[in-house]
Write a protein that holds these residues in place. Structure first.
Motif, PDB file in Angstrom:
ATOM      1  N   VAL A  57      19.166  -1.591  10.420  1.00 51.22           N
ATOM      2  CA  VAL A  57      17.734  -2.116  10.481  1.00 51.22           C
ATOM      3  C   VAL A  57      16.746  -1.044   9.577  1.00 51.22           C
ATOM      4  O   VAL A  57      16.792  -0.054  10.319  1.00 51.22           O
ATOM      5  CB  VAL A  57      16.927  -2.758  12.157  1.00 51.22           C
ATOM      6  CG1 VAL A  57      15.733  -3.195  12.026  1.00 51.22           C
ATOM      7  CG2 VAL A  57      18.089  -3.571  12.522  1.00 51.22           C
ATOM      8  N   LEU A  58      15.926  -1.989   8.240  1.00 56.48           N
ATOM      9  CA  LEU A  58      14.681  -1.043   7.974  1.00 56.48           C
ATOM     10  C   LEU A  58      13.416  -1.164   8.682  1.00 56.48           C
ATOM     11  O   LEU A  58      12.761  -0.036   8.639  1.00 56.48           O
ATOM     12  CB  LEU A  58      15.247  -1.686   6.797  1.00 56.48           C
ATOM     13  CG  LEU A  58      16.248  -0.681   5.442  1.00 56.48           C
ATOM     14  CD1 LEU A  58      16.217  -2.267   4.654  1.00 56.48           C
ATOM     15  CD2 LEU A  58      17.054  -0.027   6.320  1.00 56.48           C
ATOM     16  N   HIS A  59      12.889  -2.273   9.351  1.00 56.84           N
ATOM     17  CA  HIS A  59      11.967  -2.720   9.321  1.00 56.84           C
ATOM     18  C   HIS A  59      11.374  -3.574  10.016  1.00 56.84           C
ATOM     19  O   HIS A  59      11.929  -4.891   9.755  1.00 56.84           O
ATOM     20  CB  HIS A  59      11.225  -2.611   8.149  1.00 56.84           C
ATOM     21  CG  HIS A  59       9.289  -2.970   8.684  1.00 56.84           C
ATOM     22  ND1 HIS A  59       8.342  -1.958   9.151  1.00 56.84           N
ATOM     23  CD2 HIS A  59       8.663  -3.613   8.717  1.00 56.84           C
ATOM     24  CE1 HIS A  59       7.313  -2.224   9.076  1.00 56.84           C
ATOM     25  NE2 HIS A  59       7.210  -3.323   8.877  1.00 56.84           N
ATOM     26  N   VAL A 114      18.520   3.180  -3.992  1.00 59.89           N
ATOM     27  CA  VAL A 114      18.368   3.724  -2.849  1.00 59.89           C
ATOM     28  C   VAL A 114      16.499   4.346  -2.256  1.00 59.89           C
ATOM     29  O   VAL A 114      16.147   4.904  -2.151  1.00 59.89           O
ATOM     30  CB  VAL A 114      19.406   4.900  -2.221  1.00 59.89           C
ATOM     31  CG1 VAL A 114      19.345   5.836  -1.771  1.00 59.89           C
ATOM     32  CG2 VAL A 114      20.636   4.132  -2.993  1.00 59.89           C
ATOM     33  N   GLU A 115      15.986   5.556  -3.418  1.00 58.87           N
ATOM     34  CA  GLU A 115      15.245   5.735  -3.659  1.00 58.87           C
ATOM     35  C   GLU A 115      14.134   4.799  -3.379  1.00 58.87           C
ATOM     36  O   GLU A 115      13.065   5.353  -2.235  1.00 58.87           O
ATOM     37  CB  GLU A 115      14.192   6.065  -4.818  1.00 58.87           C
ATOM     38  CG  GLU A 115      15.501   7.543  -5.233  1.00 58.87           C
ATOM     39  CD  GLU A 115      17.114   7.314  -6.182  1.00 58.87           C
ATOM     40  OE1 GLU A 115      16.531   5.491  -6.261  1.00 58.87           O
ATOM     41  OE2 GLU A 115      17.356   7.862  -5.874  1.00 58.87           O
ATOM     42  N   SER A 167       1.118  -1.574   0.162  1.00 58.48           N
ATOM     43  CA  SER A 167       0.074   0.322  -0.186  1.00 58.48           C
ATOM     44  C   SER A 167       0.827   1.143  -0.181  1.00 58.48           C
ATOM     45  O   SER A 167       1.319   1.473   0.640  1.00 58.48           O
ATOM     46  CB  SER A 167      -0.918  -0.041   1.388  1.00 58.48           C
ATOM     47  OG  SER A 167      -1.727   1.022   0.908  1.00 58.48           O
ATOM     48  N   GLU A 168       0.967   1.860  -1.031  1.00 60.05           N
ATOM     49  CA  GLU A 168       1.803   3.445  -0.916  1.00 60.05           C
ATOM     50  C   GLU A 168       0.774   4.667  -1.959  1.00 60.05           C
ATOM     51  O   GLU A 168      -0.041   3.957  -2.671  1.00 60.05           O
ATOM     52  CB  GLU A 168       2.522   2.935  -2.457  1.00 60.05           C
ATOM     53  CG  GLU A 168       4.020   2.446  -2.104  1.00 60.05           C
ATOM     54  CD  GLU A 168       4.770   2.230  -2.927  1.00 60.05           C
ATOM     55  OE1 GLU A 168       4.529   2.680  -4.149  1.00 60.05           O
ATOM     56  OE2 GLU A 168       6.074   1.336  -2.956  1.00 60.05           O
ATOM     57  N   LYS A 173      10.954   4.256   4.346  1.00 62.17           N
ATOM     58  CA  LYS A 173      11.191   6.303   5.457  1.00 62.17           C
ATOM     59  C   LYS A 173      12.300   5.796   5.975  1.00 62.17           C
ATOM     60  O   LYS A 173      12.682   6.469   6.882  1.00 62.17           O
ATOM     61  CB  LYS A 173       9.768   5.879   6.032  1.00 62.17           C
ATOM     62  CG  LYS A 173       9.087   6.171   5.750  1.00 62.17           C
ATOM     63  CD  LYS A 173       8.385   6.661   3.993  1.00 62.17           C
ATOM     64  CE  LYS A 173       7.042   6.688   4.170  1.00 62.17           C
ATOM     65  NZ  LYS A 173       6.802   5.438   3.388  1.00 62.17           N
ATOM     66  N   LYS A 174      14.041   4.941   5.168  1.00 61.70           N
ATOM     67  CA  LYS A 174      14.757   5.117   5.936  1.00 61.70           C
ATOM     68  C   LYS A 174      15.975   5.618   4.649  1.00 61.70           C
ATOM     69  O   LYS A 174      15.446   5.159   3.934  1.00 61.70           O
ATOM     70  CB  LYS A 174      15.834   3.737   6.192  1.00 61.70           C
ATOM     71  CG  LYS A 174      14.330   2.913   7.686  1.00 61.70           C
ATOM     72  CD  LYS A 174      14.995   4.424   8.675  1.00 61.70           C
ATOM     73  CE  LYS A 174      13.946   3.623   9.838  1.00 61.70           C
ATOM     74  NZ  LYS A 174      14.221   2.849  10.132  1.00 61.70           N
TER      75      LYS A 174
END
Length: 264
Positions: free
Chosen positions: A183-185, A114-115, A45-46, A122-123
């Motif tokens: 750690v991203l998530h 990266v994008e 979901s974006e 959100k990192k």
């Protein structure tokens, strides 16, 4: 009748949105070639906030003079994908099951821009890998090959690491995305999203095997046979039509050596 039409419409929508035909082809490729295939499902979901526009084409504002916004979804559907076997890593204690419920944990290795990492998790991260390419890349395009190597972990967390997650218990599954440095998530999930297929192989073995192994001996025998045919074709094409007798004894064994041209 109306319910039937709704179900049919939903299926046709998902068939087109999820590219189910391509999913079937990719699954069949790995299933028959290697005898083992896995897939993952998730919901993506974006969205973004956009201003509400009135009938006159002007942005609306509330009583306080602040702009009124609404949510605009960029993507709001399930995702299914076939995993590449060489980029999947399973717990040594794993046992085969279609639902993947006998796999304590597994993780996937994926390359993201990266994008894409910024938009998904959100990192902010730095590129630490490159796209695998067999073609030569010019100096001007090398920057475009930069990627972030992200590991997607799914499964149970050992008790000695329970302090690293919230609401830990030994039965719970967690989804963790991380790089080598960050750690991203982290989140607790209801169950594993991994499904597993196996073709040939013992029930006690986790991995299966397919045509790659089943036809290996046949291919090996064909290669040997073809080599023999080529060799004897060369022998027959360049025979010795006569043997010079200079008074010395002729070594018949040497003349019959298949590694030499034979006398005709």
């Amino acid at each position: 009748m109306k319910k039937q039409l709704k179900v049919k419409a939903a299926y046709e929508y998902l068939q087109d949105k999820l590219h189910l035909e391509q999913f079937l082809l990719d699954s069949a490729w790995w299933f028959y070639l290697s005898g083992f295939v896995t897939s993952n499902t998730e919901y993506k979901s974006e969205y973004r906030e956009v201003p509400v526009i009135d009938d006159y084409g002007q942005p609306q504002v509330d009583e306080m003079g602040q702009p009124v916004t609404r949510i605009e979804y960029l993507y709001d559907d399930p995702i299914i994908e076939v995993n590449e076997p060489e980029k999947m890593f399973f717990s040594p204690e794993s046992k085969f099951s279609v639902e993947g419920d006998k796999v304590p944990y597994y993780f996937r290795k994926v390359l993201m821009t990266v994008e894409e990492v910024k938009r998904t998790f959100k990192k902010d991260v730095d590129a630490d890998s490159k796209v695998d390419s067999e073609e030569a890349v010019s100096e001007d395009n090398k920057k475009e090959m930069d990627r972030v190597c992200v590991y997607l972990y799914s499964g149970k967390i050992p008790e000695e690491n329970k302090g690293e997650v919230k609401e830990w218990d030994y039965k719970s599954d967690f989804y963790i995305a991380f790089t080598e440095k960050k750690v991203l998530h982290k989140e607790k999930v209801s169950d594993s999203s991994c499904k597993i297929g196996k073709w040939k192989g013992s029930p006690s073995e986790f991995f299966g095997h397919g045509l790659g192994k089943l036809l290996a001996d046949v291919q090996r025998e064909k290669s040997i046979r073809r080599g023999q045919m080529v060799r004897w074709g060369d022998v027959a094409a360049f025979p010795k039509i006569a043997v010079k007798n200079d008074g010395n004894d002729i070594d018949l064994k040497a003349l019959s050596d298949p590694r030499e041209n034979v006398a005709m």
